[in-house]
Write a protein that holds these residues in place. Sequence first.
Motif, short mmCIF file in Angstrom:
data_model
loop_
_atom_site.label_atom_id
_atom_site.label_comp_id
_atom_site.label_asym_id
_atom_site.label_seq_id
_atom_site.Cartn_x
_atom_site.Cartn_y
_atom_site.Cartn_z
N GLU A 85 28.76 0.41 19.81
CA GLU A 85 27.95 1.19 19.82
C GLU A 85 27.17 0.91 20.79
N THR A 86 26.73 -0.47 20.88
CA THR A 86 26.59 -1.05 21.84
C THR A 86 26.76 -1.15 23.46
N ASN A 141 19.63 -5.83 21.55
CA ASN A 141 19.94 -5.97 20.61
C ASN A 141 19.10 -6.44 19.85
N LEU A 153 25.44 0.67 26.01
CA LEU A 153 23.84 0.06 26.48
C LEU A 153 24.60 -0.80 27.14
N SER A 194 14.68 6.23 16.19
CA SER A 194 14.78 7.01 18.14
C SER A 194 12.83 7.74 18.43
N GLU A 237 17.95 -1.33 21.79
CA GLU A 237 18.67 -0.97 20.98
C GLU A 237 17.88 -0.63 19.68
N ARG A 241 20.45 5.75 20.06
CA ARG A 241 20.93 4.50 20.19
C ARG A 241 20.20 3.44 20.87
N PHE A 242 19.78 4.06 21.66
CA PHE A 242 18.76 3.35 22.81
C PHE A 242 18.24 4.08 23.61
N ASP A 276 25.34 6.63 21.36
CA ASP A 276 26.02 5.67 21.48
C ASP A 276 27.43 6.78 21.72
#
Length: 281
Positions: free
Chosen positions: A95-96, A185, A99, A244, A238, A271-272, A265
């Motif tokens: 998922e990262t 993260n 980013l 969010s 993240e 996600r970020f 993501d």
Amino acid sequence: MTPVRQAVAAATARLAAAGVASPRIDAELLAAHAAGVDRSRLMFLDDPDERFEQAYEELVAARSRRIPLQHLIGTAPFGPLTLAVGPGVFIPRPETEALLEWACAQRLPSNPLIVDLCTGSGALALALAAQWPDARVMAVENSPAALEFARRNAAGTRVEILDADVTAPDLLPELDDRVDLLVSNPPYIPEAAVLEPEVAEHDPEHALFGGADGMSVIRPIVALAARWLRDGAPCAVEHDDTTSELSVEAFAHNGHFSEVTARRDLAGRPRFVTATRIGRS
């Protein structure tokens, strides 16, 4: 069916019964690890010997107990990298990579200064160092176990590993107005969240939980970003998929950022958050 295929099929069924999310993939990766070959070569193996059978049985039994796959094979993929991981360090997640993709698309000056906060295994810092060979990349972490893995992964690279607490309000004043890109993260899971056994029982709590609302580390990071980033420099942090809006608010209420944007993501989950430092008056 060859003996290897039979062994993988039996392991797949066993892992599925244990609740493993990706039983076939895990069964193949564990078999490849036991045999000492790449997964793509696994089905071309001759009949496995007793050492393979014993090693594979032990690995499958451990995975059935929901010990993370990455702990058993000792590595985790992240973007272009393969990182050493194990007990005591957060396992980088796919998922990262969303980013990371965003960060790699930013336009930075020559010889940029990039900072990765809560670096864990060093995943983001090392991937960004590979993207910008002329960059100075600083990776900040304060978990002794995670620092050990980060230093191992960064050996032979230009990435600088710093032992420091990102929630300290006076952290590294020498970076004020100098950073060209900041990423993080951080620990962000709300304390009441229910987690899979691989996470709850094996990822370090220090890397997971961000207080009651998941924001206890994110808010100090926003304050650091406001102080460290040069005018017009971007950042990305993240967050949990339930926070969010809180993360957007943390940047918006700080008053030193523009273009505050919630991003998703690759699976479409929040996600970020990204933002740009507003020029100082």
